[in-house]
Design an enzyme around this catalytic site. Structure first.
Site, PDB file in Angstrom:
ATOM      1  N   SER A 127       0.830  -1.203   0.000  1.00 40.76           N
ATOM      2  CA  SER A 127       0.000   0.000   0.000  1.00 40.76           C
ATOM      3  C   SER A 127       0.862   1.250   0.000  1.00 40.76           C
ATOM      4  O   SER A 127       1.972   1.257   0.548  1.00 40.76           O
ATOM      5  CB  SER A 127      -0.907  -0.003   1.241  1.00 40.76           C
ATOM      6  OG  SER A 127      -1.507   1.251   1.454  1.00 40.76           O
ATOM      7  N   TYR A 152      -2.406  -0.173  10.146  1.00 44.06           N
ATOM      8  CA  TYR A 152      -2.569  -0.765   8.821  1.00 44.06           C
ATOM      9  C   TYR A 152      -1.284  -0.619   8.011  1.00 44.06           C
ATOM     10  O   TYR A 152      -0.780  -1.585   7.427  1.00 44.06           O
ATOM     11  CB  TYR A 152      -3.732  -0.103   8.083  1.00 44.06           C
ATOM     12  CG  TYR A 152      -3.815  -0.484   6.625  1.00 44.06           C
ATOM     13  CD1 TYR A 152      -4.234  -1.761   6.247  1.00 44.06           C
ATOM     14  CD2 TYR A 152      -3.480   0.417   5.617  1.00 44.06           C
ATOM     15  CE1 TYR A 152      -4.304  -2.124   4.912  1.00 44.06           C
ATOM     16  CE2 TYR A 152      -3.546   0.067   4.279  1.00 44.06           C
ATOM     17  CZ  TYR A 152      -3.962  -1.205   3.932  1.00 44.06           C
ATOM     18  OH  TYR A 152      -4.026  -1.565   2.616  1.00 44.06           O
TER      19      TYR A 152
END
Length: 344
Positions: A127, A152
């Site tokens: 990501s 995350y």
């Protein structure tokens, strides 16, 4: 070729599976169909895939190693595309254990299965969030990623380190893909463009953080899928000229940014949505949310040079396609929204 796609009922996983089927691959999808967002949307995606002869689906959880052992024993995969994960930056502040279970333990199980079954190429989703507090733009795969600002992001950084360790020790060819704000039809309801669309149509206010002073490198899902398709036949080899740069390695390991290389201000995205919807948004402004960053901006030089592809769908065009899908799927009539599972 038989390919495993984890997270096949998810947004990107659905589109990747569809593309691979179009290209003639046999695809086995794996997903736990959790309730992080609308399960009916996931089921609708899955129904479309199950209409295809070369698609097979297995329900299971990444953190349950026995589920994966059975999956890999029953199917002889040549390639694994690992897209399943607990997504969402803000949700990670409230449910940290879920991210460790799925994104860390689950990824370890995937790595172990790939090692044991000698998979020819593992591609996995990282990501843009790994760049965290990095202030240099555009974000390059050569930049340090040591300052994540959400759990995350931390789990995605851990995935990259774990993948490199397995690649180095076991010679496992691994490609990491740092996605930048992927959007489009069949998207995730927790993403801003999706929730903004819903609220604008229902004449509800939208929440705009940091007074709209945020830029995102919105990347249309078809571009992401094409990049992945191009990467499948290119398992990385050790870089004999490696001198410590972070995007490559002396192991068979590579990382690529998959972004549009064209950040757009949040307020511009809202204006485009208003035009496509024919309705004005009511905005409620909030301070910067913990875990968010002001800018994402992908340097895609290595993707262009080594893969011969660069995402380039303009946001206006991509949002137009999303709005068309949204209205068809939810059968928008005035302000009445009724769900249709019949698809697009």
């Amino acid at each position: 070729m038989r390919i495993l796609v984890t997270g096949s009922a998810g947004f990107i996983g659905f589109h990747v599976s569809s593309k691979l089927l179009d290209l003639g691959y046999t695809v086995v999808g794996f997903d736990n169909l959790n309730s992080y967002y609308d399960v009916e949307l996931k089921q609708a995606r899955l129904e479309h895939l199950l209409e295809r002869d070369q698609f097979h689906f297995v329900k299971g959880s990444l953190e349950n190693r026995s589920d994966l052992e059975q999956l890999f024993e029953e199917h002889r995969f040549q390639v694994v595309i690992h897209l399943a994960a607990q997504a969402g930056v803000r949700y990670s502040l409230e449910h940290p254990q879920t991210y460790i279970d799925s994104n860390v333990t689950g990824f370890l199980n995937i790595l172990e299965m790939c090692r044991i079954h000698q998979i020819g190429h593992l591609l996995y989703a990282s990501s843009s969030s790994v760049y965290g507090a990095n202030r240099k733009v555009p974000f390059s795969v050569e930049d340090m990623t040591d300052h994540p600002v959400s759990l995350y992001a931390s789990t995605k950084k851990m995935n990259e380190m774990m993948a490199h360790a397995y690649s180095h020790i076991y010679g496992l060819p691994v490609t990491g893909m740092r996605f930048f704000t992927v959007y489009g039809p069949w998207g995730r309801p927790d993403m801003a463009y999706f929730s903004f669309t819903r609220n604008i149509l229902e004449e509800k206010p939208i929440t705009v953080f940091n007074n709209g002073e945020m830029w995102r490198d919105f990347t249309y899902v078809d571009d992401v899928v094409q990049a992945i398709a191009n990467l499948i036949p290119l398992p990385p080899a050790p870089d004999s000229n490696w001198n410590g740069q972070t995007g490559s390695s002396n192991a068979p390991y590579r990382i690529y940014n998959i972004g549009n290389h064209s950040p757009v201000k949040l307020m511009e995205m809202i204006n485009l949505l208003e035009r496509h919807l024919g309705k004005k948004a009511r905005m409620e402004y909030r301070p910067m949310h913990p875990g968010d960053v002001e800018v994402t901006y992908a340097d895609t030089k290595s993707l262009e040079e080594q893969v011969g592809f660069k995402p380039e769908t303009p946001l206006d065009a991509g949002l137009g396609k999303f709005v068309s899908w949204y209205k068809a799927f939810y059968q928008v009539k005035g302000l009445e929204l009724t769900k249709s599972i019949s698809g697009d």
